[in-house]
Design a protein around this motif. Structure first.
Motif, PDB file in Angstrom:
ATOM      1  N   TRP A 159       5.687   5.312  -6.140  1.00  0.00           N
ATOM      2  CA  TRP A 159       4.585   6.274  -6.258  1.00  0.00           C
ATOM      3  C   TRP A 159       3.545   6.013  -5.170  1.00  0.00           C
ATOM      4  O   TRP A 159       3.040   6.942  -4.542  1.00  0.00           O
ATOM      5  CB  TRP A 159       3.915   6.184  -7.632  1.00  0.00           C
ATOM      6  CG  TRP A 159       4.626   6.916  -8.718  1.00  0.00           C
ATOM      7  CD1 TRP A 159       5.299   6.361  -9.771  1.00  0.00           C
ATOM      8  CD2 TRP A 159       4.752   8.327  -8.882  1.00  0.00           C
ATOM      9  NE1 TRP A 159       5.820   7.354 -10.561  1.00  0.00           N
ATOM     10  CE2 TRP A 159       5.497   8.564 -10.050  1.00  0.00           C
ATOM     11  CE3 TRP A 159       4.291   9.424  -8.150  1.00  0.00           C
ATOM     12  CZ2 TRP A 159       5.797   9.845 -10.511  1.00  0.00           C
ATOM     13  CZ3 TRP A 159       4.591  10.699  -8.602  1.00  0.00           C
ATOM     14  CH2 TRP A 159       5.331  10.901  -9.763  1.00  0.00           C
ATOM     15  N   ARG A 160       3.220   4.750  -4.944  1.00  0.00           N
ATOM     16  CA  ARG A 160       2.229   4.413  -3.913  1.00  0.00           C
ATOM     17  C   ARG A 160       2.757   4.731  -2.518  1.00  0.00           C
ATOM     18  O   ARG A 160       2.002   5.158  -1.641  1.00  0.00           O
ATOM     19  CB  ARG A 160       1.833   2.945  -4.033  1.00  0.00           C
ATOM     20  CG  ARG A 160       0.984   2.692  -5.267  1.00  0.00           C
ATOM     21  CD  ARG A 160       0.601   1.260  -5.422  1.00  0.00           C
ATOM     22  NE  ARG A 160      -0.280   1.109  -6.583  1.00  0.00           N
ATOM     23  CZ  ARG A 160      -0.431  -0.014  -7.242  1.00  0.00           C
ATOM     24  NH1 ARG A 160       0.206  -1.108  -6.860  1.00  0.00           N
ATOM     25  NH2 ARG A 160      -1.232  -0.062  -8.295  1.00  0.00           N
ATOM     26  N   MET A 161       4.041   4.516  -2.310  1.00  0.00           N
ATOM     27  CA  MET A 161       4.640   4.844  -1.013  1.00  0.00           C
ATOM     28  C   MET A 161       4.602   6.349  -0.747  1.00  0.00           C
ATOM     29  O   MET A 161       4.444   6.772   0.395  1.00  0.00           O
ATOM     30  CB  MET A 161       6.080   4.342  -0.939  1.00  0.00           C
ATOM     31  CG  MET A 161       6.173   2.866  -0.640  1.00  0.00           C
ATOM     32  SD  MET A 161       7.866   2.293  -0.485  1.00  0.00           S
ATOM     33  CE  MET A 161       8.500   3.335   0.795  1.00  0.00           C
ATOM     34  N   LEU A 162       4.763   7.142  -1.802  1.00  0.00           N
ATOM     35  CA  LEU A 162       4.665   8.598  -1.619  1.00  0.00           C
ATOM     36  C   LEU A 162       3.300   8.982  -1.079  1.00  0.00           C
ATOM     37  O   LEU A 162       3.200   9.792  -0.156  1.00  0.00           O
ATOM     38  CB  LEU A 162       4.914   9.324  -2.950  1.00  0.00           C
ATOM     39  CG  LEU A 162       6.347   9.592  -3.338  1.00  0.00           C
ATOM     40  CD1 LEU A 162       6.407  10.175  -4.740  1.00  0.00           C
ATOM     41  CD2 LEU A 162       7.019  10.521  -2.354  1.00  0.00           C
ATOM     42  N   GLU A 163       2.256   8.405  -1.642  1.00  0.00           N
ATOM     43  CA  GLU A 163       0.901   8.729  -1.186  1.00  0.00           C
ATOM     44  C   GLU A 163       0.658   8.219   0.226  1.00  0.00           C
ATOM     45  O   GLU A 163       0.081   8.926   1.063  1.00  0.00           O
ATOM     46  CB  GLU A 163      -0.139   8.151  -2.156  1.00  0.00           C
ATOM     47  CG  GLU A 163      -1.559   8.457  -1.790  1.00  0.00           C
ATOM     48  CD  GLU A 163      -1.895   9.944  -1.736  1.00  0.00           C
ATOM     49  OE1 GLU A 163      -2.853  10.289  -1.021  1.00  0.00           O
ATOM     50  OE2 GLU A 163      -1.203  10.766  -2.369  1.00  0.00           O
ATOM     51  N   ARG A 164       1.108   6.996   0.526  1.00  0.00           N
ATOM     52  CA  ARG A 164       0.957   6.479   1.886  1.00  0.00           C
ATOM     53  C   ARG A 164       1.734   7.313   2.895  1.00  0.00           C
ATOM     54  O   ARG A 164       1.242   7.587   3.991  1.00  0.00           O
ATOM     55  CB  ARG A 164       1.436   5.019   1.956  1.00  0.00           C
ATOM     56  CG  ARG A 164       0.452   4.026   1.410  1.00  0.00           C
ATOM     57  CD  ARG A 164       0.802   2.605   1.802  1.00  0.00           C
ATOM     58  NE  ARG A 164       2.137   2.199   1.420  1.00  0.00           N
ATOM     59  CZ  ARG A 164       2.451   1.568   0.285  1.00  0.00           C
ATOM     60  NH1 ARG A 164       1.502   1.284  -0.582  1.00  0.00           N
ATOM     61  NH2 ARG A 164       3.691   1.225   0.033  1.00  0.00           N
ATOM     62  N   THR A 165       2.921   7.734   2.521  1.00  0.00           N
ATOM     63  CA  THR A 165       3.744   8.559   3.412  1.00  0.00           C
ATOM     64  C   THR A 165       3.082   9.909   3.646  1.00  0.00           C
ATOM     65  O   THR A 165       3.077  10.417   4.771  1.00  0.00           O
ATOM     66  CB  THR A 165       5.157   8.747   2.818  1.00  0.00           C
ATOM     67  OG1 THR A 165       5.731   7.459   2.584  1.00  0.00           O
ATOM     68  CG2 THR A 165       6.046   9.534   3.754  1.00  0.00           C
ATOM     69  N   ARG A 166       2.496  10.471   2.601  1.00  0.00           N
ATOM     70  CA  ARG A 166       1.800  11.758   2.744  1.00  0.00           C
ATOM     71  C   ARG A 166       0.647  11.634   3.733  1.00  0.00           C
ATOM     72  O   ARG A 166       0.473  12.474   4.626  1.00  0.00           O
ATOM     73  CB  ARG A 166       1.277  12.250   1.391  1.00  0.00           C
ATOM     74  CG  ARG A 166       0.622  13.625   1.455  1.00  0.00           C
ATOM     75  CD  ARG A 166      -0.089  13.946   0.158  1.00  0.00           C
ATOM     76  NE  ARG A 166      -1.239  13.106  -0.069  1.00  0.00           N
ATOM     77  CZ  ARG A 166      -2.432  13.257   0.515  1.00  0.00           C
ATOM     78  NH1 ARG A 166      -2.637  14.209   1.399  1.00  0.00           N
ATOM     79  NH2 ARG A 166      -3.441  12.447   0.232  1.00  0.00           N
ATOM     80  N   ARG A 167      -0.122  10.561   3.609  1.00  0.00           N
ATOM     81  CA  ARG A 167      -1.248  10.345   4.530  1.00  0.00           C
ATOM     82  C   ARG A 167      -0.770  10.086   5.951  1.00  0.00           C
ATOM     83  O   ARG A 167      -1.353  10.588   6.919  1.00  0.00           O
ATOM     84  CB  ARG A 167      -2.098   9.182   4.052  1.00  0.00           C
ATOM     85  CG  ARG A 167      -2.874   9.504   2.799  1.00  0.00           C
ATOM     86  CD  ARG A 167      -3.711   8.340   2.374  1.00  0.00           C
ATOM     87  NE  ARG A 167      -4.388   8.645   1.122  1.00  0.00           N
ATOM     88  CZ  ARG A 167      -5.096   7.770   0.441  1.00  0.00           C
ATOM     89  NH1 ARG A 167      -5.218   6.534   0.877  1.00  0.00           N
ATOM     90  NH2 ARG A 167      -5.676   8.133  -0.685  1.00  0.00           N
ATOM     91  N   LEU A 168       0.291   9.309   6.089  1.00  0.00           N
ATOM     92  CA  LEU A 168       0.858   9.026   7.403  1.00  0.00           C
ATOM     93  C   LEU A 168       1.338  10.305   8.078  1.00  0.00           C
ATOM     94  O   LEU A 168       1.027  10.550   9.251  1.00  0.00           O
ATOM     95  CB  LEU A 168       2.025   8.040   7.275  1.00  0.00           C
ATOM     96  CG  LEU A 168       2.785   7.729   8.559  1.00  0.00           C
ATOM     97  CD1 LEU A 168       1.921   6.891   9.493  1.00  0.00           C
ATOM     98  CD2 LEU A 168       4.078   7.015   8.229  1.00  0.00           C
ATOM     99  N   ILE A 191      -0.266   3.976 -13.437  1.00  0.00           N
ATOM    100  CA  ILE A 191      -0.759   2.785 -12.748  1.00  0.00           C
ATOM    101  C   ILE A 191      -1.103   3.108 -11.298  1.00  0.00           C
ATOM    102  O   ILE A 191      -2.138   2.695 -10.783  1.00  0.00           O
ATOM    103  CB  ILE A 191       0.286   1.652 -12.826  1.00  0.00           C
ATOM    104  CG1 ILE A 191       0.435   1.183 -14.268  1.00  0.00           C
ATOM    105  CG2 ILE A 191      -0.100   0.488 -11.916  1.00  0.00           C
ATOM    106  CD1 ILE A 191       1.607   0.265 -14.509  1.00  0.00           C
ATOM    107  N   ALA A 192      -0.235   3.861 -10.641  1.00  0.00           N
ATOM    108  CA  ALA A 192      -0.450   4.182  -9.225  1.00  0.00           C
ATOM    109  C   ALA A 192      -1.609   5.152  -9.024  1.00  0.00           C
ATOM    110  O   ALA A 192      -2.315   5.088  -8.017  1.00  0.00           O
ATOM    111  CB  ALA A 192       0.827   4.764  -8.619  1.00  0.00           C
ATOM    112  N   PHE A 193      -1.800   6.059  -9.970  1.00  0.00           N
ATOM    113  CA  PHE A 193      -2.888   7.044  -9.896  1.00  0.00           C
ATOM    114  C   PHE A 193      -3.709   6.964 -11.182  1.00  0.00           C
ATOM    115  O   PHE A 193      -3.606   7.822 -12.064  1.00  0.00           O
ATOM    116  CB  PHE A 193      -2.323   8.463  -9.716  1.00  0.00           C
ATOM    117  CG  PHE A 193      -1.503   8.627  -8.467  1.00  0.00           C
ATOM    118  CD1 PHE A 193      -2.125   8.775  -7.242  1.00  0.00           C
ATOM    119  CD2 PHE A 193      -0.123   8.630  -8.520  1.00  0.00           C
ATOM    120  CE1 PHE A 193      -1.376   8.933  -6.085  1.00  0.00           C
ATOM    121  CE2 PHE A 193       0.634   8.786  -7.370  1.00  0.00           C
ATOM    122  CZ  PHE A 193       0.007   8.936  -6.155  1.00  0.00           C
ATOM    123  N   PRO A 194      -4.557   5.931 -11.311  1.00  0.00           N
ATOM    124  CA  PRO A 194      -5.263   5.706 -12.580  1.00  0.00           C
ATOM    125  C   PRO A 194      -6.275   6.789 -12.942  1.00  0.00           C
ATOM    126  O   PRO A 194      -6.572   6.985 -14.111  1.00  0.00           O
ATOM    127  CB  PRO A 194      -5.948   4.360 -12.371  1.00  0.00           C
ATOM    128  CG  PRO A 194      -6.046   4.194 -10.900  1.00  0.00           C
ATOM    129  CD  PRO A 194      -4.889   4.936 -10.315  1.00  0.00           C
TER     130      PRO A 194
END
Length: 119
Positions: free
Chosen positions: A14-23, A106-109
């Motif tokens: 889940w966190r990688m999805l958000e980082r990838t979106r920002r990247l 957890i990833a998006f509290p």
């Protein structure tokens, strides 16, 4: 990247999805399933792999994905398909959906928890 069918791995995904979106936003690249898979699995992201993931999650590979924190359902199905294809397990019976949904919280509290299995 090691893919496992547990909550710890799902939080990372889940966190990688958000980082990838920002990247991708910073690189002016389309945030779609095809590009995500090519970024995460450069050697394994063949057309067959991408097709299988897209078929399981019932999405098209080049369609723009929404924000994971605001519209988590498409991303939930995407992560579910990635785990099923990478581990060669059943998409419908073997992927731990409770752990996947808890990992989202957890990833998006600050986001609303998913109530997909709520009756």
């Amino acid at each position: 990247m090691t893919i496992e069918n547990n909550k710890v791995c799902f939080v990372q995904l889940w966190r990688m999805l958000e980082r990838t979106r920002r990247l991708f936003g910073g690189q002016y690249k389309r945030y779609c399933i095809r590009n995500v898979l090519k970024a995460w699995f450069p050697a394994e992201a063949t057309d067959d792999f991408i097709w299988e993931v897209c078929r399981l999650c019932e999405q098209e590979g080049l369609n723009e994905l929404p924000l994971p924190s605001l519209y988590p359902r498409k991303h939930r199905e995407l992560l579910r398909a990635i785990v099923a294809v990478r581990l060669s397990i059943s998409y419908y019976k073997k992927v731990n959906l409770k752990a996947l949904d808890k990992a989202y919280s957890i990833a998006f509290p600050k986001s609303t928890p998913m109530n997909v299995n709520k009756k």
